[in-house]
Design a protein around this motif. Structure first.
Motif, mmCIF file in Angstrom:
data_model
loop_
_atom_site.group_PDB
_atom_site.id
_atom_site.type_symbol
_atom_site.label_atom_id
_atom_site.label_comp_id
_atom_site.label_asym_id
_atom_site.label_seq_id
_atom_site.Cartn_x
_atom_site.Cartn_y
_atom_site.Cartn_z
ATOM 1 N N LYS A 119 45.658 15.615 61.078
ATOM 2 C CA LYS A 119 44.835 16.527 60.289
ATOM 3 C C LYS A 119 45.441 17.924 60.221
ATOM 4 C CE LYS A 119 40.353 14.243 60.780
ATOM 5 N NZ LYS A 119 38.934 14.405 61.164
ATOM 6 N N SER A 120 45.997 18.381 61.326
ATOM 7 C CA SER A 120 46.599 19.718 61.335
ATOM 8 C C SER A 120 47.816 19.780 60.431
ATOM 9 C CB SER A 120 46.993 20.106 62.767
ATOM 10 O OG SER A 120 45.857 20.214 63.597
ATOM 11 N N THR A 121 48.644 18.727 60.468
ATOM 12 C CA THR A 121 49.836 18.698 59.621
ATOM 13 C C THR A 121 49.451 18.684 58.145
ATOM 14 O OG1 THR A 121 51.080 17.492 61.320
ATOM 15 C CG2 THR A 121 51.945 17.417 59.075
ATOM 16 N N ALA A 122 48.473 17.846 57.801
ATOM 17 C CA ALA A 122 48.020 17.778 56.408
ATOM 18 C C ALA A 122 47.468 19.129 55.952
ATOM 19 C CB ALA A 122 46.958 16.693 56.262
ATOM 20 N N ASN A 123 46.753 19.794 56.829
ATOM 21 C CA ASN A 123 46.176 21.096 56.484
ATOM 22 C C ASN A 123 47.258 22.146 56.272
ATOM 23 O OD1 ASN A 123 44.048 22.916 56.036
ATOM 24 N ND2 ASN A 123 44.058 23.570 58.165
ATOM 25 N N ILE A 124 48.275 22.151 57.142
ATOM 26 C CA ILE A 124 49.377 23.110 57.017
ATOM 27 C C ILE A 124 50.113 22.911 55.701
ATOM 28 C CG2 ILE A 124 51.635 23.758 57.940
ATOM 29 C CD1 ILE A 124 50.535 23.199 60.731
ATOM 30 N N VAL A 125 50.441 21.648 55.385
ATOM 31 C CA VAL A 125 51.178 21.349 54.155
ATOM 32 C C VAL A 125 50.359 21.744 52.931
ATOM 33 C CG1 VAL A 125 52.150 19.496 52.737
ATOM 34 C CG2 VAL A 125 52.535 19.509 55.205
ATOM 35 N N ARG A 126 49.074 21.418 52.944
ATOM 36 C CA ARG A 126 48.221 21.706 51.793
ATOM 37 C C ARG A 126 48.093 23.215 51.557
ATOM 38 N NH1 ARG A 126 44.272 19.042 53.275
ATOM 39 N NH2 ARG A 126 43.071 20.668 54.319
ATOM 40 N N VAL A 127 47.813 23.956 52.610
ATOM 41 C CA VAL A 127 47.638 25.406 52.459
ATOM 42 C C VAL A 127 48.944 26.070 52.059
ATOM 43 C CG1 VAL A 127 47.039 27.539 53.660
ATOM 44 C CG2 VAL A 127 45.714 25.479 54.075
ATOM 45 N N TYR A 128 50.054 25.667 52.692
ATOM 46 C CA TYR A 128 51.329 26.285 52.366
ATOM 47 C C TYR A 128 51.736 25.979 50.930
ATOM 48 C CZ TYR A 128 56.041 28.077 52.951
ATOM 49 O OH TYR A 128 57.197 28.806 52.818
ATOM 50 N N ALA A 129 51.491 24.742 50.493
ATOM 51 C CA ALA A 129 51.824 24.373 49.109
ATOM 52 C C ALA A 129 50.990 25.166 48.109
ATOM 53 C CB ALA A 129 51.617 22.877 48.900
ATOM 54 N N MET A 130 49.748 25.503 48.483
ATOM 55 C CA MET A 130 48.889 26.290 47.602
ATOM 56 C C MET A 130 49.457 27.673 47.358
ATOM 57 S SD MET A 130 45.072 25.322 48.996
ATOM 58 C CE MET A 130 44.361 26.761 48.192
ATOM 59 N N TYR A 131 50.027 28.271 48.415
ATOM 60 C CA TYR A 131 50.483 29.650 48.314
ATOM 61 C C TYR A 131 51.992 29.785 48.099
ATOM 62 C CZ TYR A 131 45.832 31.130 49.617
ATOM 63 O OH TYR A 131 44.484 31.348 49.618
ATOM 64 N N GLU A 132 52.740 28.729 48.390
ATOM 65 C CA GLU A 132 54.189 28.759 48.191
ATOM 66 C C GLU A 132 54.661 27.484 47.497
ATOM 67 O OE1 GLU A 132 56.247 31.082 48.579
ATOM 68 O OE2 GLU A 132 55.246 32.551 49.867
ATOM 69 N N PRO A 133 54.232 27.236 46.252
ATOM 70 C CA PRO A 133 54.637 26.009 45.568
ATOM 71 C C PRO A 133 56.145 25.939 45.320
ATOM 72 C CG PRO A 133 53.534 27.503 44.050
ATOM 73 C CD PRO A 133 53.329 28.055 45.417
ATOM 74 N N LEU A 134 56.793 27.086 45.073
ATOM 75 C CA LEU A 134 58.227 27.091 44.817
ATOM 76 C C LEU A 134 58.990 26.551 46.014
ATOM 77 C CD1 LEU A 134 60.820 27.788 43.340
ATOM 78 C CD2 LEU A 134 60.579 30.159 44.116
ATOM 79 N N ARG A 135 58.744 27.146 47.180
ATOM 80 C CA ARG A 135 59.457 26.705 48.376
ATOM 81 C C ARG A 135 59.122 25.268 48.734
ATOM 82 N NH1 ARG A 135 58.936 31.894 52.515
ATOM 83 N NH2 ARG A 135 60.045 33.405 51.195
ATOM 84 N N THR A 136 57.854 24.891 48.582
ATOM 85 C CA THR A 136 57.429 23.545 48.971
ATOM 86 C C THR A 136 58.093 22.473 48.123
ATOM 87 O OG1 THR A 136 55.274 24.403 49.671
ATOM 88 C CG2 THR A 136 55.444 22.033 49.316
ATOM 89 N N PHE A 137 57.934 22.553 46.803
ATOM 90 C CA PHE A 137 58.440 21.488 45.937
ATOM 91 C C PHE A 137 59.949 21.572 45.724
ATOM 92 C CE2 PHE A 137 53.908 21.711 44.682
ATOM 93 C CZ PHE A 137 53.571 20.410 45.022
ATOM 94 N N LEU A 138 60.512 22.782 45.817
ATOM 95 C CA LEU A 138 61.960 22.895 45.746
ATOM 96 C C LEU A 138 62.587 22.244 46.967
ATOM 97 C CD1 LEU A 138 64.375 24.014 44.192
ATOM 98 C CD2 LEU A 138 64.163 26.135 45.516
ATOM 99 N N PHE A 139 62.001 22.491 48.129
ATOM 100 C CA PHE A 139 62.490 21.867 49.359
ATOM 101 C C PHE A 139 62.384 20.340 49.275
ATOM 102 C CE2 PHE A 139 61.631 20.180 53.629
ATOM 103 C CZ PHE A 139 62.777 20.594 54.296
#
Length: 320
Positions: free
Chosen positions: A217-237
């Motif tokens: 649950k913690s991992t899913a929450n981290i990924v979801r929140v980070y993707a919300m605020y940093e879509p460039l870094r998330t999807f580019l990575f």
């Protein structure tokens, strides 16, 4: 300034009296101290005990809704009750109440928006070895994403300024601790920390059934929140490995073709076509995510201003 000390509860009729008895009754710089209990679907006498002990504000859920929803409820009620500072502590008496005075001082002085009680998890004697290692790893991950050191990212012992509560919008049901840290960083809120000790545990954690569920649950929450605020870094990575594998597949086919064996490497072209499709889809998600992030920033700013108009300014805010 008005301080509300918030205590989320789930079947805490035994521990709640002790926690309430140890809360400070006066703090330099604070004119009013009140208590607030969130009864998150308790099946025992938690609600009745809170009323009998004179808790100032009680928010009651008939059914357990999770810590994230409890956070949203107590934030709304604290803002409605004109709180300048809100401190969250646990009903299991994990956090010694004597540290509340230290916790609110950076907010009173104006040097911080959020203050976290740092338990120094790797030094807590009653934490098991695997828990210390997971806490250490989790702090590194959250600190890296937040851009600053986070020695105790999951500590629930925190103080929030009124302005920070107007800016934060929690979407997670499971927990809010990591969500609020990442949001605070992206919104330019100042986070401070105060070193604390902990009391011995009075019961097992009710936040998660086992460590596997907590990690998931913690991992899913981290990924979801980070993707919300940093879509460039998330999807580019995420897209880079597919671009690299696509390049390798094309290179393999070109080399084979140059030595006259291209017909035997046609599978490389097929695989490369699949990989480049995935990579471009992820790239498209970045474009869409970036547009959504911009719109969300505007919506959240509108929500912050709406909250200000809805809950108004406290007397302390009017005088600064």
């Amino acid at each position: 300034m008005k301080l509300i000390i918030q205590i989320p509860c789930k079947d805490e009729e035994e521990n709640l009296p002790k926690v309430l008895a140890e809360l400070p009754t006066s703090i330099p710089g604070i004119s009013t101290i009140q208590t607030q209990v969130i009864d998150d679907g308790s099946t025992d006498r938690t609600y009745e005990v809170a009323r009998e002990l004179g808790v100032d504000h009680i928010v009651r859920f008939r059914k357990n809704r999770g810590l994230g929803n409890a956070f949203k409820a107590w934030v709304e009620n604290a803002l409605r009750e004109w709180a300048d500072i809100v401190v969250n502590t646990d009903a299991d008496n994990q956090y010694p109440s004597k540290y509340i005075t230290d916790l609110v001082q950076p907010i009173i002085s104006g040097s911080a928006d959020i203050v976290i009680g740092n338990r120094k998890p790797t030094e807590v004697e009653h934490f098991k070895r695997y828990k210390k290692k997971l806490q250490w790893l989790g702090n590194i991950v959250v600190g890296t994403l937040a851009g600053e050191m986070m020695p105790d990212a999951v500590s629930g012992f925190r103080a929030y300024s009124r302005e920070s509560l107007l800016s934060l919008n929690v979407t997670a049901k499971f927990s809010y601790v990591i969500d609020t840290i990442l949001q605070a960083h992206k919104k330019g809120l100042q986070i401070d920390r105060v070193n604390i000790t902990t009391n011995l545990p009075t019961r097992p954690s009710r936040l998660f059934k086992n460590i596997r569920q907590h990690i998931k649950k913690s991992t899913a929450n981290i990924v979801r929140v980070y993707a919300m605020y940093e879509p460039l870094r998330t999807f580019l990575f995420m897209s880079v490995p597919f671009f690299v594998l696509w390049g390798i597949g094309i290179l393999r086919y070109v080399i084979a073709r140059s030595v006259g064996n291209g017909s035997g490497k046609i599978q490389s072209l097929v695989l490369s076509a699949i990989l480049i499709t995935i990579a471009f889809n992820l790239f498209s998600l970045w474009v869409l995510g970036d547009i959504i992030a911009k719109n969300r920033a505007l919506v959240e700013e509108h929500m912050r201003m709406t909250k200000k108009m809805k809950y108004g300014l406290t007397e302390w805010e009017k005088n600064i």
